[in-house]
Scaffold this motif. Sequence first.
Motif, PDB file in Angstrom:
ATOM      1  N   GLY A  60      36.897  -4.446   6.447  1.00  0.00           N
ATOM      2  CA  GLY A  60      36.900  -3.341   7.406  1.00  0.00           C
ATOM      3  C   GLY A  60      36.787  -3.816   8.835  1.00  0.00           C
ATOM      4  N   SER A  61      37.222  -5.057   9.088  1.00  0.00           N
ATOM      5  CA  SER A  61      37.159  -5.665  10.424  1.00  0.00           C
ATOM      6  C   SER A  61      35.739  -5.681  10.973  1.00  0.00           C
ATOM      7  CB  SER A  61      38.100  -4.943  11.393  1.00  0.00           C
ATOM      8  OG  SER A  61      39.435  -5.044  10.947  1.00  0.00           O
ATOM      9  N   MET A  62      34.780  -5.950  10.110  1.00  0.00           N
ATOM     10  CA  MET A  62      33.386  -6.094  10.532  1.00  0.00           C
ATOM     11  C   MET A  62      32.866  -7.437  10.056  1.00  0.00           C
ATOM     12  SD  MET A  62      30.014  -3.802   9.687  1.00  0.00           S
ATOM     13  CE  MET A  62      30.749  -2.290  10.286  1.00  0.00           C
ATOM     14  N   ASN A  63      32.432  -8.244  10.997  1.00  0.00           N
ATOM     15  CA  ASN A  63      31.900  -9.567  10.692  1.00  0.00           C
ATOM     16  C   ASN A  63      30.538  -9.712  11.360  1.00  0.00           C
ATOM     17  OD1 ASN A  63      31.269 -12.232  10.333  1.00  0.00           O
ATOM     18  ND2 ASN A  63      33.107 -13.061  11.295  1.00  0.00           N
ATOM     19  N   PRO A  64      29.441  -9.486  10.616  1.00  0.00           N
ATOM     20  CA  PRO A  64      28.106  -9.532  11.223  1.00  0.00           C
ATOM     21  C   PRO A  64      27.703 -10.910  11.734  1.00  0.00           C
ATOM     22  CG  PRO A  64      28.068  -8.400   9.111  1.00  0.00           C
ATOM     23  CD  PRO A  64      29.395  -9.073   9.216  1.00  0.00           C
ATOM     24  N   THR A  65      28.433 -11.955  11.354  1.00  0.00           N
ATOM     25  CA  THR A  65      28.080 -13.306  11.813  1.00  0.00           C
ATOM     26  C   THR A  65      28.971 -13.774  12.962  1.00  0.00           C
ATOM     27  OG1 THR A  65      29.535 -14.394  10.207  1.00  0.00           O
ATOM     28  CG2 THR A  65      27.287 -13.894   9.495  1.00  0.00           C
ATOM     29  N   ALA A  66      29.809 -12.898  13.486  1.00  0.00           N
ATOM     30  CA  ALA A  66      30.737 -13.304  14.545  1.00  0.00           C
ATOM     31  C   ALA A  66      29.988 -13.734  15.800  1.00  0.00           C
ATOM     32  CB  ALA A  66      31.681 -12.149  14.878  1.00  0.00           C
ATOM     33  N   THR A  67      30.474 -14.798  16.415  1.00  0.00           N
ATOM     34  CA  THR A  67      29.927 -15.257  17.696  1.00  0.00           C
ATOM     35  C   THR A  67      30.982 -15.209  18.796  1.00  0.00           C
ATOM     36  OG1 THR A  67      30.406 -17.546  17.060  1.00  0.00           O
ATOM     37  CG2 THR A  67      28.169 -16.717  16.645  1.00  0.00           C
ATOM     38  N   ASP A  68      32.202 -14.812  18.457  1.00  0.00           N
ATOM     39  CA  ASP A  68      33.207 -14.539  19.481  1.00  0.00           C
ATOM     40  C   ASP A  68      34.180 -13.500  18.933  1.00  0.00           C
ATOM     41  OD1 ASP A  68      35.340 -15.815  18.027  1.00  0.00           O
ATOM     42  OD2 ASP A  68      34.748 -17.742  18.853  1.00  0.00           O
ATOM     43  N   VAL A  69      34.983 -12.944  19.808  1.00  0.00           N
ATOM     44  CA  VAL A  69      35.864 -11.842  19.433  1.00  0.00           C
ATOM     45  C   VAL A  69      36.965 -12.286  18.468  1.00  0.00           C
ATOM     46  CG1 VAL A  69      37.484 -12.103  21.363  1.00  0.00           C
ATOM     47  CG2 VAL A  69      37.041  -9.818  20.418  1.00  0.00           C
ATOM     48  N   PHE A  70      37.271 -13.577  18.468  1.00  0.00           N
ATOM     49  CA  PHE A  70      38.325 -14.080  17.575  1.00  0.00           C
ATOM     50  C   PHE A  70      37.937 -13.959  16.107  1.00  0.00           C
ATOM     51  CE2 PHE A  70      38.821 -16.370  21.604  1.00  0.00           C
ATOM     52  CZ  PHE A  70      40.133 -16.066  21.903  1.00  0.00           C
ATOM     53  N   GLN A  71      36.642 -13.947  15.835  1.00  0.00           N
ATOM     54  CA  GLN A  71      36.168 -13.833  14.462  1.00  0.00           C
ATOM     55  C   GLN A  71      36.099 -12.380  13.980  1.00  0.00           C
ATOM     56  OE1 GLN A  71      32.515 -16.292  13.917  1.00  0.00           O
ATOM     57  NE2 GLN A  71      33.026 -17.127  15.928  1.00  0.00           N
ATOM     58  N   GLU A  72      36.473 -11.443  14.859  1.00  0.00           N
ATOM     59  CA  GLU A  72      36.323 -10.024  14.526  1.00  0.00           C
ATOM     60  C   GLU A  72      37.630  -9.359  14.103  1.00  0.00           C
ATOM     61  OE1 GLU A  72      32.594  -8.333  16.703  1.00  0.00           O
ATOM     62  OE2 GLU A  72      34.160  -8.628  18.195  1.00  0.00           O
ATOM     63  N   GLY A  73      38.750 -10.035  14.256  1.00  0.00           N
ATOM     64  CA  GLY A  73      40.001  -9.429  13.841  1.00  0.00           C
ATOM     65  C   GLY A  73      41.141  -9.778  14.782  1.00  0.00           C
ATOM     66  N   MET A  74      42.184  -8.979  14.709  1.00  0.00           N
ATOM     67  CA  MET A  74      43.401  -9.219  15.482  1.00  0.00           C
ATOM     68  C   MET A  74      43.314  -8.552  16.847  1.00  0.00           C
ATOM     69  SD  MET A  74      47.296  -8.056  14.509  1.00  0.00           S
ATOM     70  CE  MET A  74      46.718  -6.386  14.196  1.00  0.00           C
ATOM     71  N   ARG A  75      43.496  -9.352  17.887  1.00  0.00           N
ATOM     72  CA  ARG A  75      43.516  -8.813  19.256  1.00  0.00           C
ATOM     73  C   ARG A  75      44.940  -8.425  19.634  1.00  0.00           C
ATOM     74  NH1 ARG A  75      41.917 -13.191  22.980  1.00  0.00           N
ATOM     75  NH2 ARG A  75      41.934 -11.567  24.580  1.00  0.00           N
ATOM     76  N   ILE A  76      45.067  -7.237  20.200  1.00  0.00           N
ATOM     77  CA  ILE A  76      46.356  -6.780  20.720  1.00  0.00           C
ATOM     78  C   ILE A  76      46.193  -6.557  22.215  1.00  0.00           C
ATOM     79  CG2 ILE A  76      48.200  -5.070  20.541  1.00  0.00           C
ATOM     80  CD1 ILE A  76      47.052  -4.265  17.810  1.00  0.00           C
ATOM     81  N   PRO A  77      46.692  -7.465  23.038  1.00  0.00           N
ATOM     82  CA  PRO A  77      46.687  -7.211  24.482  1.00  0.00           C
ATOM     83  C   PRO A  77      47.701  -6.115  24.775  1.00  0.00           C
ATOM     84  CG  PRO A  77      47.989  -9.137  24.001  1.00  0.00           C
ATOM     85  CD  PRO A  77      47.398  -8.704  22.693  1.00  0.00           C
ATOM     86  N   PRO A  78      47.763  -5.609  25.993  1.00  0.00           N
ATOM     87  CA  PRO A  78      48.792  -4.604  26.283  1.00  0.00           C
ATOM     88  C   PRO A  78      50.163  -5.079  25.801  1.00  0.00           C
ATOM     89  CG  PRO A  78      47.292  -4.772  28.124  1.00  0.00           C
ATOM     90  CD  PRO A  78      46.897  -5.857  27.163  1.00  0.00           C
ATOM     91  N   LEU A  79      50.780  -4.271  24.937  1.00  0.00           N
ATOM     92  CA  LEU A  79      52.016  -4.668  24.262  1.00  0.00           C
ATOM     93  C   LEU A  79      52.978  -3.495  24.267  1.00  0.00           C
ATOM     94  CD1 LEU A  79      53.494  -6.776  22.395  1.00  0.00           C
ATOM     95  CD2 LEU A  79      52.389  -5.610  20.468  1.00  0.00           C
ATOM     96  N   LYS A  80      54.193  -3.732  24.697  1.00  0.00           N
ATOM     97  CA  LYS A  80      55.223  -2.686  24.683  1.00  0.00           C
ATOM     98  C   LYS A  80      56.157  -2.923  23.512  1.00  0.00           C
ATOM     99  CE  LYS A  80      58.815  -2.701  27.500  1.00  0.00           C
ATOM    100  NZ  LYS A  80      59.681  -2.576  28.689  1.00  0.00           N
TER     101      LYS A  80
END
Length: 570
Positions: free
Chosen positions: A146-166
Amino acid sequence: MNKRNDSLASEPKLKVDPVSFQIINGALIAATRAMAAILQRSARSTIIRETQDFSTALFDARGSLVAQSEAIPLHLHSLSYSLSFCLAAYPADTLQADDVLLVNDPYHGGQHLPDIQVFAPVVYQGKVVGFAGNLAHHTDISGGIGSMNPTATDVFQEGMRIPPLKINQARDMDGAAGRLLLANSRQPDVLLADLNAQMAANSTGQARFLELIEKYGMQTIEACIGMAQDSCEMEMRHAIRAIPNGVYTGEDFLDGDGFTTEPMRIAVTVTVRDEDLDIDFTGTDAQARGFVNSPIASTLSAAGTAVRALLGHPEMATNDGSFRPMHVHAPLGCLLNPKYPAPVRLRMNSACRAYGAVLQALGKAVPARAAACGFDTTTCVNFGFLGEKGYSIYMEPMRGGLGGAVGADGVDAISQLLSNSANTPVEVAESDNAYLRIREYSLRPDSGGAGEFQGGLGCVREFEIAAEQVEVVFSSDRALHKPWGLWSGQDGTIGRIVAIQNGKHTQLPPNGAALSMRRGDRLRVETGGGGGLGDPRKRERASIARDVRSGRISAEFAHTQYAYTAGTQD
């Protein structure tokens, strides 16, 4: 951080009569509600269809909020903020009617990674004249279950990042962009269905916007939008003028940083200057190592929601003008404005503490509208089961009690105010997820703080695993720090999550954890109640007797907290 743009507060070029203004402004608001209906009915996931974790809105050509459906308050002030990042990457004059803008990155205006925001330009006679947009929480976009990682220490460990995308909806969702998005979800079919629902909602918003332009003309619509924004600004400034000038402070605490139970302080100083509010979170602890940080978009919304909740009224409209008198500052690198790449998945709870701190501060200034603290915590439990047909994921945000307020008891077992999400029926949870059984769902007696106006009750929800192996991930707070009472009202109660395996009861960490569970194991979630307001001895005896008879409070609780003996005549 100040959201005001003086160019948006200029007088409209065209004068519109009051009746036409009300009709057009009402139609714009109704369009966002129609968008919400389309999104909810078209979505496949439980978190959107049942829990209603989404918001829909319309924006003017500059990307400023025009109207928003009654949905998630934490999205209230952030949609136009994230749209500004999209327009910085893709200027409005480069967009076509079938373009779609996506973003979820908390360091490009987003909130947390499961919240994907989708915007579509409204194009009239070859020119972008506005935008339709929405935000929806997706069940899984990689990271932990469910895109939840209680041990994450940076945003990369939390799932897929989508910057502004057209992207182009018709072409790219079936091409490389779509394949990339779907490859990063455990439930790609659900992700696709929910994204399509978001795009369908925007299509409705575009069509409604264009219908109004065709009927009334672009100049009239622009004038009405400007009038509505200025009207909301004037209404908010009028409300602020009722607060005595001065400096007011508030604070609240998180249970820890995601790894330890060292309290994390959120502090605010609210300065009232005639018809302006300065909301300064200087003094808040530095950003956390773990996933409890709140990106600035969430912090802006939390502060704005607290002001609106305390000073507003049920019929008050909300648009860009509502926030012009508010000037919010959170130092970069603090818990409420972390530096990249800090994790932010549990941002709701730190935002809730910011909300509570502002509410506490303003309650000192306007006692007649004050409220005690609610449980105000997202206790979210995610279950993941990998079967022959792929992953099945269930996400359940739990409810706690609100604080007592002047003239009213706190509401029982309700989503905290920043979330405003709906209850998921037991029948839906079990029918959609055959590997789960819900053994108990009940109010938690004696969990609200005693007071002249009692805190609302928390709830109990106990799950039983009906498969050989199920992965469980949860996030929470308020397992250590009670919701505070007010004016001699008693504090509310803390919550807890207990794993019951092989007859052994294990209380789990306060912020969150991940564990594997097997058939017959149980997970018991108990949420806390809100704080009470006012001296408990002033509570009416008839109300106490009614609470005892209904089972809301025990006779012992009534005796110890209210000095009331059960059986005494009302």
